[in-house]
Every structure is written in C-alpha cells, then in structure tokens.
Scaffold this motif. Structure first.
Motif, short mmCIF file in Angstrom:
data_model
loop_
_atom_site.label_atom_id
_atom_site.label_comp_id
_atom_site.label_asym_id
_atom_site.label_seq_id
_atom_site.Cartn_x
_atom_site.Cartn_y
_atom_site.Cartn_z
N UNK A 375 45.15 41.06 18.42
CA UNK A 375 44.41 40.17 19.24
C UNK A 375 43.71 39.01 18.52
N UNK A 376 43.88 39.02 17.12
CA UNK A 376 43.54 37.96 16.40
C UNK A 376 44.10 36.67 16.53
N UNK A 377 43.24 35.84 16.66
CA UNK A 377 43.87 34.23 16.64
C UNK A 377 44.64 34.13 15.49
N UNK A 378 45.82 33.51 15.66
CA UNK A 378 46.72 33.17 14.51
C UNK A 378 46.39 31.86 14.03
N UNK A 379 45.49 31.68 13.10
CA UNK A 379 45.14 30.22 12.90
C UNK A 379 44.02 29.84 13.73
N UNK A 380 43.43 28.61 13.62
CA UNK A 380 42.38 28.14 14.54
C UNK A 380 42.98 27.93 15.90
N UNK A 381 42.14 28.16 16.87
CA UNK A 381 42.55 28.26 18.39
C UNK A 381 41.55 27.68 19.03
N UNK A 382 41.70 26.59 19.63
CA UNK A 382 41.01 26.04 20.69
C UNK A 382 41.59 25.80 21.91
N UNK A 383 40.67 26.43 23.01
CA UNK A 383 41.23 26.16 24.25
C UNK A 383 40.28 25.67 25.37
N UNK A 384 40.44 24.97 26.05
CA UNK A 384 39.48 24.52 27.24
C UNK A 384 40.29 24.64 28.61
N UNK A 385 40.25 25.73 29.31
CA UNK A 385 40.96 25.89 30.50
C UNK A 385 40.34 26.42 31.66
N UNK A 386 40.51 25.45 32.71
CA UNK A 386 39.70 25.80 34.01
C UNK A 386 41.01 26.22 35.07
N UNK A 387 40.55 27.41 35.76
CA UNK A 387 41.72 28.14 36.40
C UNK A 387 40.95 28.36 37.73
N UNK A 388 41.74 27.93 38.93
CA UNK A 388 41.25 28.20 40.17
C UNK A 388 42.31 28.62 41.00
N UNK A 389 41.88 29.95 41.68
CA UNK A 389 42.76 30.39 42.66
C UNK A 389 42.23 31.00 43.83
N UNK A 390 43.07 31.47 44.68
CA UNK A 390 42.59 32.30 45.96
C UNK A 390 43.47 33.29 46.34
N UNK A 391 43.03 34.09 47.18
CA UNK A 391 44.00 35.31 47.83
C UNK A 391 43.52 35.42 49.09
N UNK A 392 44.40 35.96 50.06
CA UNK A 392 44.07 36.48 51.27
C UNK A 392 44.60 37.53 51.64
N UNK A 393 44.21 38.59 52.27
CA UNK A 393 44.87 39.65 52.94
C UNK A 393 44.60 40.03 54.25
N UNK A 394 45.28 40.86 54.80
CA UNK A 394 44.81 41.66 56.30
C UNK A 394 45.35 42.90 56.01
N UNK A 395 44.66 43.74 56.95
CA UNK A 395 45.27 45.31 56.83
C UNK A 395 44.84 45.72 58.10
N UNK A 396 45.65 46.88 58.49
CA UNK A 396 45.47 47.66 59.61
C UNK A 396 45.61 49.06 59.16
N UNK A 397 44.58 49.94 59.86
CA UNK A 397 44.61 51.31 59.65
C UNK A 397 44.43 52.13 60.94
N UNK A 398 45.25 53.20 61.01
CA UNK A 398 45.27 53.95 62.32
C UNK A 398 45.11 55.42 62.06
N UNK A 399 44.01 56.15 62.78
CA UNK A 399 43.62 57.47 62.36
C UNK A 399 43.72 58.17 63.66
N UNK A 400 44.28 59.40 63.89
CA UNK A 400 44.35 60.23 64.87
C UNK A 400 44.30 61.52 64.67
N UNK A 401 43.46 62.46 65.49
CA UNK A 401 43.32 63.64 65.33
C UNK A 401 44.41 64.39 66.35
N UNK A 402 45.57 64.82 65.79
CA UNK A 402 46.58 65.58 66.63
C UNK A 402 46.19 66.79 67.29
N UNK A 403 45.26 67.60 66.19
CA UNK A 403 44.59 68.75 67.03
C UNK A 403 43.40 68.93 66.03
#
Length: 684
Positions: A375-403
């Motif tokens: 994981x060491x930097x190989x030589x001098x490393x300069x970074x200026x990173x701005x990262x934007x993202x988003x995520x969406x999800x939907x879900x459905x769950x059904x439970x039933x007592x058969x007995x």
C-alpha cells in the motif's frame, strides 16, 4: 377444631366488591422481521461484562460464532471470510462508517457504539432482511434504550482508560430522553506493546436519543452524536524480537511523529405512524459527516543486533521515510420509507430508499527508502479527488404463517447506483419450522450485493470507475436451535456462499488494500455453533466454535484457488462467568479467544522493490487471548456500585498482527502484552 359428623354443614357467604384499578397504557407490537433463530442477540448489560479495558460492544462480538479479528482492541471484525468493509453497522437506524485513512490498529478510534446506552445488539451473519442496506457479509443492528423507571436514572463510569456518564429521563407516555458523554484514553494500554514511544490517544463523544409520542398513533424519534478522536505519537523503538530461524534478530529504531484526527457528526430522525391496527408506515432520514486528517513524518531503521555498536552516522545509511499529509471528508445522506400491512397470519412490507454520497480526498504522500510495505505510495503521490454519487433501492418482503409450526418469508431487493449505472436484483427466500417445543429449524437462500465504496475505488482512475461492478454473492444457510434443560440452548448453522465480481484485497495491520478491479470469484462454506445458557445460576455464559473454508480465484493469474486473507479455519471462543455463593454480588468474567492464523501475501522489500510470494502463501501464528475480570456489586443508600479489576492478556502471549520481509529479515507487527485495568460504575 374438628367438626362433629352429625353437625350441619356450614356454607360461608362471601361477597366480593368490584374495584377498577387504573394502570398505564401498554402498547405491544410484534413485527417479526427476523426470527431469533437467524440472529445472535446480546443485551446491553451483557455487552459490557467481558473483561475488556473499554466497554466496546464490538469487542464482545468477537466471541460470537462466525466473527473474528486478529487485532486486540480494534473494532474491526470479519464475518465468514469477508473483509471488514463487508459488514453494515446501524445505530438507531443510521448507517455508520468507520475511519477511512487509518493505517495502524493503534490509530483507530473507539467504536461510536455507546455501551452505557445500548439496549440490544443484533448480529445477522447469514440471512438478513431486504429492508437493510447492501453488504455481502453481515448486518449489525444496535438500538439504544429508554428508562424503565418513573424517576431520573443514570450511571457514572470511571476506569484507567475511560470516564463517562449517562442520564435517562423518567419513563413517560409522551416524551423520553437519554444522553451520554465519554472520554477514552488508550495510552495506558499502548505501554505494553513492543513499539515504544510517547502515545497520546484521546477520544470524546456525546450522544443523545429521544422519542416523542405525538399521539397514540404517531411517534417521532431522533438520534444525534458528535465524536472527536485525536491520536498523537512519537515512537522511538521496537523491542528486540526474533525472526524466523534463518533470519537474524533485529531491532527497529523510529523517529518523527504521527498525528491522526477523526471527527464524526450524526443526525437521524424517524417517524412511525400506525394508521390502523394492520397498516403502519416508517419514514427515516439521516446525515453523517466525517472529517479525517493524517499528518505523519516518520523515519524507520531496521538494524540487526550484531550491528548495534555501529556509530550513529552509519545507522543512517539504510532506512524508510514516510510522509503523509492527507485530508478526507465523507458526507452521507440517507432516506428510507416503508409501509407495512399486517394480519395475524401474514405481513407485507414495501419500501424505497435513497442515498447520496460526497467524498473529498486531498492526498499528499510519499514513501522512500529500501524498506517498503503493502500500500505504500510509489514515489510522491498527490491527489485531489472529489467524488459524488447516489444510489436508489426498492424492496418487497412477504411473510406468512402457513401453520402454527411452519412459516415462510420471501422478498426481493433492487438497487441501482448512479456512478456505474448498474442495476442488481436480489431475491431471497426463507422458511422456519418448529419440529417440537424444543427444536426449531430454518433454511434461507438469497442473493446479496455490495456496490463499490471508497476503499474499493480509492486507487482507481476517475475515468475507469464506471466499469467497476458491485460484488455479489449467493448464500444458503441451514440453522438448528435445540433448547436444553435448565435454560440452555445449542444453535448451529451450516452455510455455503458463492461469490462473483469480487474485488480482491490484501490486509496489512488494519488496512484493507483493494485491487480496484472485479478480478476474482470465490466461495466459502463452514459451520458455526454456539452453546448458551446459565451454566451457573444467574451467570450468562456462551461458547462459540467456527469452522471456515474460504477460497478465491483471481481471473488474471494462474495460481488457481487460494485462501482468502480473512479465512481462519478454526475459531474457538469462551465468554464465561462464575460467582461465589458467600458473596452474591461478586462475579468472575473470563474471555478466551483462540483462532488459527489468517492468511497473507508475503512481501519482500529488496533494492527499492516489492516482490511477492504466491498469493496468500503466508499464515500468521495461532492467535491466543485470555482476559480475566473480577467485579463486586453492592447497594448503598439507593446507589448501585460495581467495582472491576481486570488482567488483560493474562499470560502475556505475543500475538502477531502482520508480517513482511526486509532483505533477509522478517519484520513482524506485534500486539499488546499483559496489562491491567481497574474501574468503578455507579448507577442511580
């Protein structure tokens, strides 16, 4: 007096007068998201009992089946062969992230989970509902408690490493409030490690939880936390330790300083509405902001003991120089909405959620010299990173007592992340069958996925990130719970997991170093078992065992199937309590952790190059940890006092955290040795 046989019978005439006793309103809800067979639950009281210097509930988790960590005090843990990043941590409905820039276990701040406030900790290591976020390995759900007394109550904790106070408002049908502040200083513990120097770790936090019943049908609640962690060190040397038989004994001399700052702010709110007896909704949102700063200037020399007499000028010929000046900001906004329809025999849940991420990295780092690490930097490393993202999800769950004996649970989750435009569908199915009053079984199968997060994309060029896919897994689990006499039970699970689109990783210390490519596939299978109960009356004990085989195959090499880094074949842990009958308030607490060593890739640092062995060809030694604690509890004038005395790593076993080679010298990173802690808790 005995009645004479010829005497007439006497029939008493008793009249009872009806009287109404007014009591407070009681609301009982049973949602049954997941049967207890599918999770491990630790109450807040149990989470704080094991002998650990800081009452960190994450350290208690390491005694549960399927959970393991090779670090003594770190809150990072692996579940069933996955990395730490494969675990989702939720506190009062808010998803929490741990520090991102941490390089060493001693730099990691204590867990944000406050043990003074915890009501219950639920760990789901295999099958978890579609209502939770997306991770490959597990979900840790932590809920805080409210007061169950009509008066103000609280507790004060003081020990050699921490001080804190918690306060709870009187129980009310309208408004409840709890708050806590803590200060933790691990410096006392660091003095027992092989790495010598001046250490000044400092952690403060404030957390509060409130609930407000607007009416019988509407409840509003909120959770807020502010935490500040500061780590300062000026290392000087490492105690001389032997390497392999073919390697000379050496010592390590260090100079410079390390500084790490980590600040966290959390705000979560939620609204529960019971529109009818069978229809309810939940709306919750949260904001999490984390700021991290790393400032390190460190010079390291590795010196064979035969050369200790060399003049100081000669010692500067070889060495390693590290320079880190990094700043990282993580902002996360999460919104979750779901509705529930429920009848006595069935339940339907539907929901949607959205998440927005903003991450800003300003990095300036360099590593030079002839001793390099993964994981060491190989030589001098300069970074200026701005990262934007988003995520969406939907879900459905059904439970039933058969007995009365057989129940099914089916669901599906669909998520889409904007940055790579990938849509993943995750169906899941489970069933539970009560064989007898004492025997219960369950079977679950489902698909799980985890979109790339910061660590996975950290070293990926911005233009290549959209090609990085989510890691995916199909997992099946067969569970059995057998209730034994005297309040004991045995729970066992066998599981099989197949994984695709994996982003391979290596570990060094507490760092997880990802390849940045979907370059592997894998599988894992094993057995988790737990014996739980009161072996001694009024003393909760459990014994856990885990067997795990976890393999992966990199697409772009010819090594075939190899062990995953976090694959411990055997793990055995004990969380035991005992008491003395003549002193009812006394307890003895014993925590034992045993585990076959995890795997790692051997790195050879030679002539300014890093050479590697076959992937994960090295294996750390057996991990052994024995912690002993004694507590005495008594009551005086309405106050409850608990004194504790602890011996940590009582046999002074030297565990190895990581290892690498420098020229012909094996350099190991060791964990802390034997240590002691005393403290007192006052409850009122």
């Amino acid at each position: 007096m005995v009645a004479h046989p010829d005497s007439p019978a006497v029939i008493p005439d008793v009249a009872l007068t009806a009287r109404v006793l007014e009591g407070k309103q009681v609301s009982v809800q049973a949602y049954g998201d997941v049967a207890k067979l599918d999770q491990y639950e630790v109450s807040g009281a149990r989470a704080g009992r094991p002998p650990i210097p800081c009452r960190n509930p994450l350290l208690t988790l390491k005694t549960l089946p399927g959970v393991w960590s090779v670090n003594d005090q770190s809150g990072k843990f692996q579940v069933r062969g996955g990395s730490y990043d494969d675990n989702l941590i939720v506190i009062n409905g808010v998803e929490i992230e741990q520090p991102h820039l941490v390089r060493k276990g001693v730099m990691e701040n204590p867990s944000l989970i406050n043990p003074y406030l915890v009501d219950a900790i639920k760990l789901r290591t295999g099958a978890y509902p579609v209502t939770y976020g997306d991770r490959l390995a597990s979900v840790l759900d932590v809920t805080y408690r409210k007061n169950d007394s009509q008066q103000w109550s609280g507790q004060v904790n003081v020990s050699m490493v921490e001080a804190g106070v918690a306060l709870f408002s009187p129980e009310s049908e309208t408004f409840n409030f709890s708050t806590s502040v803590r200060r933790i200083d691990y410096g006392h513990i660091y003095k027992s490690q092989h790495r010598q120097g001046e250490y000044n770790p400092d952690f403060y936090d404030w957390q509060s939880l409130f609930s407000w019943n607007l009416s019988d049908r509407h409840k509003f609640s909120g959770y807020a936390a502010l935490a500040r962690s500061r780590y300062r060190s000026e290392p000087s040397s490492v105690k001389a330790v032997p390497g392999f038989p073919e390697a000379p004994q050496y010592s390590i001399h260090e100079s410079g300083q390390e500084r790490f700052d980590h600040n966290t702010g959390v705000l979560g709110i939620q609204w529960n509405a019971d529109w009818t007896k069978s229809w309810s909704t939940l709306v919750k949102s949260s904001i999490v902001v984390q700021n991290e700063r790393e400032d390190t200037q460190l010079y390291t020399q590795i010196i064979p003991l035969d050369d200790e007499e060399l003049p100081d000028s000669a010692l500067t010929l070889d060495g390693r120089r590290e320079s880190y000046d990094n700043a990282f900001t993580h902002r996360q906004v999460h919104v979750h909405m779901r509705t529930r329809f429920q009848t006595p025999l069935q339940q339907l849940i539907f929901g949607v959620e959205g998440q927005w991420l903003n991450q800003d990295l300003d990095a300036d780092e360099a590593v030079s010299g002839n001793y390099q690490l993964p994981g060491d930097a190989v030589g001098p490393v300069q970074q200026d990173i701005l990262w934007n993202t988003s995520g969406t999800a939907c879900f459905l769950q059904y439970q039933r007592d058969l007995s009365a004996l057989f129940k099914i649970n089916a669901g599906a989750r669909l998520f889409r992340y904007a940055f790579n435009k990938e849509t993943v569908f995750m169906p899941r199915l489970g069933c539970r069958y009560r064989v007898t009053d004492h025997t219960e079984t369950a079977f679950h199968i489902g698909r799980y996925a985890q979109p790339p997060l910061y660590r996975e994309i950290q070293h990926v060029p911005l233009q290549d990130r959209p090609a990085l896919k989510a890691q995916k897994a199909w997992q099946s689990t067969l569970s059995l719970r057998q209730t034994l006499p005297n309040r004991h039970y045995v729970q066992m699970e066998v599981y099989y997991k197949t994984m695709s689109d994996l982003i391979s990783y290596d570990t060094y210390d507490v760092r997880t170093l990802y390849s940045g490519q979907n370059d592997a596939k894998g599988y894992a299978y094993g057995l988790d078992a737990m014996l739980f109960g009161e072996f001694v009356p009024d003393c909760i004990n459990w014994i856990s065992y885990g067997y795990l085989i976890a393999k992966e195959d990199l697409i772009y090499d010819s090594e075939g199937w190899v062990n995953r880094p976090s694959a411990q074949t055997h793990t055995l842990s004990f969380n035991l309590q005992d008491k003395m009958e003549r002193f009812p308030g006394s307890r003895m607490h014993l925590r034992i952790l045993l585990g076959s060593g995890s795997y790692y890739t051997i790195y050879y640092s030679k002539d300014d190059e890093i050479l590697t062995s076959a992937r994960n060809a090295g294996r750390l030694p057996l991990y052994q940890r024995f912690d002993l604690g004694l507590t005495q509890r008594f009551t005086w004038k309405g106050f409850k006092f608990t004194f504790k005395e602890e011996v940590l790593n009582m046999f002074d076993h030297t565990n190895v955290l990581s290892a690498s080679w420098f020229e012909n010298t094996l350099v190991k990173t060791y964990l802390s040795g034997i240590n002691y802690n005393v403290g007192v808790r006052v409850e009122f």
